[in-house]
Design a protein around this motif. Structure first.
Motif: not given
Length: 261
Positions: A243-253
């Motif tokens: 009942d959970r989801v993993n949502i992966g991504g990257q980021g840039r300042l």
């Protein structure tokens, strides 16, 4: 009063893409009115505020006009700041929020949100939804806790979708998710939330709490890849875990500075 301010592009590995969010670290909460005013002045889809707590951090999110219960890209952006700028030790951050406990895990430059799944059901589309969507072959319509989700036939229809934002703004919901099977990813989407002051959100982590369980069932797989087809665009690695989801991504300042209040 001086407050630090950061702006991070979330769900992307390059500047000027993904979804920009502002982050304001606090030692203690300031007034709701001041947070609303800061978010309106930032004029981004979301501004996140956070304070340290006993087991991690408390987090709140504001659009330029309202506080929201859940925001994915601003949570990822906040974790990016805590990990990469605030010198946080460890690879797991716990956030306390209006949507319960949320976690973000770091694996090199990838950050993975762990959010509760949305509960959704087949819905009769409101007249404004039918009238507001000017193109696209509608296959199904669902209603989640806060959003409508419209399933179209193809990625091209999602990309080229024509709509009337003024009409869509009358729908009693946080926003409208539009989705279809992807060409080089499992599924694609766009997200429109004129009701919340955002005509189109560039990349919407919280919408994937609805999208992931839907496409996991549809495609009979629990690990998926996704793109949001806004002008800025974004890429997400997704997983359904009970009942959970993993949502992966990257980021840039993109920006760091100081507020003068």
């Amino acid at each position: 009063m001086k407050l630090p301010l950061y702006q991070v592009d979330a769900f992307t590995n390059q500047i000027f893409a993904g979804n920009p969010a502002a982050i304001v670290p606090l030692n203690e909460w300031i007034s709701d009115e001041l947070m609303v005013n800061i978010a309106a002045e930032n004029n981004l889809a979301e501004t996140a505020f956070y304070v340290p707590s006993e087991n991690g951090f408390d987090i709140r999110w504001f659009t330029p006009s309202v506080e929201v219960d859940l925001c994915g890209h601003a949570t990822l952006a906040t974790a990016f700041v805590i990990f990469n700028i605030q010198g946080y030790e460890g690879d797991l951050i716990r956030f306390n929020s209006r949507s319960g406990e949320l976690t973000v895990t770091r694996n090199e430059d990838w950050l993975t949100l762990n959010f509760p799944v949305d509960s959704y059901h087949i819905a009769v589309p409101p007249p404004a939804l039918v009238e507001g969507l000017k193109s696209g072959t509608v296959q199904e319509v669902y209603k989640g806790k806060t959003d409508y989700m419209v399933v179209l036939d193809s990625e091209a229809e999602v990309r080229d979708l024509e709509m009337d934002i003024i009409i869509l703004s009358t729908i009693p919901a946080r926003g409208i998710i539009v989705t279809a099977p992807g060409e080089d990813v499992d599924f694609v989407s766009r997200f429109f939330a004129p009701q919340s002051g955002i005509d189109e959100d560039p990349v919407t982590g919280s919408a994937h709490t609805t999208l992931i369980p839907y496409w996991a069932e549809k495609l009979s797989k629990t690990t998926l890849t996704a793109k949001q087809l806004s002008k800025r665009g974004g890429f997400l690695q997704c997983e359904l875990v009970n009942d959970r989801v993993n949502i992966g991504g990257q980021g840039r300042l993109y920006l760091q500075g100081e507020l003068e209040i």
